[in-house]
Design a protein around this motif. Structure first.
Motif, short mmCIF file in Angstrom:
data_model
loop_
_atom_site.label_atom_id
_atom_site.label_comp_id
_atom_site.label_asym_id
_atom_site.label_seq_id
_atom_site.Cartn_x
_atom_site.Cartn_y
_atom_site.Cartn_z
N THR A 173 0.73 -1.15 -0.09
CA THR A 173 -0.05 0.02 0.16
C THR A 173 0.79 0.86 0.04
OG1 THR A 173 -1.67 -1.18 1.33
CG2 THR A 173 -1.92 1.37 1.35
N GLU A 232 1.53 4.71 1.09
CA GLU A 232 1.31 5.53 2.28
C GLU A 232 1.20 7.02 1.95
OE1 GLU A 232 2.74 4.91 6.19
OE2 GLU A 232 3.38 2.58 5.85
N TYR A 270 5.87 6.00 -0.65
CA TYR A 270 5.04 7.28 -0.01
C TYR A 270 4.98 8.24 -0.81
CZ TYR A 270 6.42 5.56 4.69
OH TYR A 270 6.66 4.58 5.73
N GLU A 307 -8.43 11.20 2.04
CA GLU A 307 -7.85 10.02 1.59
C GLU A 307 -6.37 9.80 1.97
OE1 GLU A 307 -9.06 9.59 -2.41
OE2 GLU A 307 -11.14 10.08 -1.87
N TYR A 308 -6.13 9.90 2.93
CA TYR A 308 -4.51 9.78 3.53
C TYR A 308 -4.26 9.19 4.67
CZ TYR A 308 -6.73 14.26 4.80
OH TYR A 308 -7.50 15.12 5.46
N HIS A 309 -3.32 8.59 4.97
CA HIS A 309 -3.07 7.92 6.12
C HIS A 309 -2.55 8.64 7.47
CE1 HIS A 309 -2.65 5.15 2.61
NE2 HIS A 309 -3.05 4.35 3.28
N ARG A 310 -1.91 9.94 7.17
CA ARG A 310 -1.32 10.43 8.32
C ARG A 310 -1.14 11.91 8.09
NH1 ARG A 310 1.45 9.29 12.88
NH2 ARG A 310 1.42 7.20 12.37
N ARG A 362 -9.04 11.85 13.25
CA ARG A 362 -7.86 11.32 12.39
C ARG A 362 -6.66 12.08 13.13
NH1 ARG A 362 -9.63 9.96 7.61
NH2 ARG A 362 -7.50 10.21 6.92
N TRP A 422 5.93 7.09 13.40
CA TRP A 422 4.63 6.65 12.53
C TRP A 422 4.62 5.18 12.86
CZ3 TRP A 422 6.32 8.59 7.17
CH2 TRP A 422 6.23 10.01 7.17
#
Length: 209
Positions: free
Chosen positions: A18, A20, A106, A123-126, A155, A207
């Protein structure tokens, strides 16, 4: 994609497939958001051997002035390569979705400053916030906390302050009951020194917490 064939696949296999997606947003212009993103991107690519793209979602472009590297087009998005990092100035969210599908480890998204009030799909992870706590900038970070941090409280945000003094950090953390980390002075994001690497490695380590 240029340069991908020579990268190590060891970390890629360890972290899965995936891409990130990391949102990096300044509380206001001029607080070092792009500088931080380039530094982090170069660390991830050169030290950790990840495949990295930096996407600028701001019409007020700083990356466009760097277009002296290897020009290329990926997933319909025009960009350039510099020191094994791919850069995409003045991109849009369709570009993000397309680039997410072509094999990056990334994608670092440089958002317009929070003060611009623009909205993007989540739509992001961090999420990383960058700002200053100097007296003339403190209200910008306060507004960010009110308008973004607490309204998007489900979030996770990583909060960073530029060149923090301990008393500035302590005041902010007491006011908002949160943790903040200091971004040290990084003279050249394309030529990272030992202390720069130590700081950037700590960002990556956070992270995993």
């Amino acid at each position: 994609m240029k340069g991908f064939a020579n990268r190590s696949s060891r970390i890629k296999r360890a972290k899965g497939t995936t891409t990130e997606v990391i949102r990096i947003q300044g509380t206001e212009r001029g607080v070092g958001t792009t500088h931080f993103a380039i530094s982090l991107g170069n660390y991830l690519a050169s030290k950790e051997r990840f495949r990295v793209g930096i996407i600028e979602l701001d019409e007020v472009s700083k990356l466009a002035g760097m277009m002296d590297g290897d020009m290329m087009v990926n997933a319909g998005c025009v960009g350039f390569t510099k020191m094994n990092v791919d850069y995409y100035p003045k991109a849009n969210w369709d570009n993000v979705r397309a680039l997410r599908e072509i094999g990056y480890d990334y994608l670092l998204l440089v958002f317009p400053p929070a003060s611009a009030g623009l909205d993007f799909p989540k739509e992001y992870h961090r999420q990383i916030a960058v700002g200053s706590l100097k007296p003339w900038c403190y209200h910008d970070y306060q507004r960010f906390m009110r308008d973004f941090y607490f309204t998007e409280g489900m979030r996770k945000w990583d909060l960073y302050g530029l060149f923090l003094k301990k008393e500035e950090q302590r005041k902010f953390e007491q006011e908002f009951q949160v943790s903040m980390r200091s971004i040290p002075f990084i003279e050249d994001p394309f030529c990272l020194r030992k202390n720069d690497l130590l700081f950037l490695s700590s960002v990556l380590a956070s992270w995993q917490e």
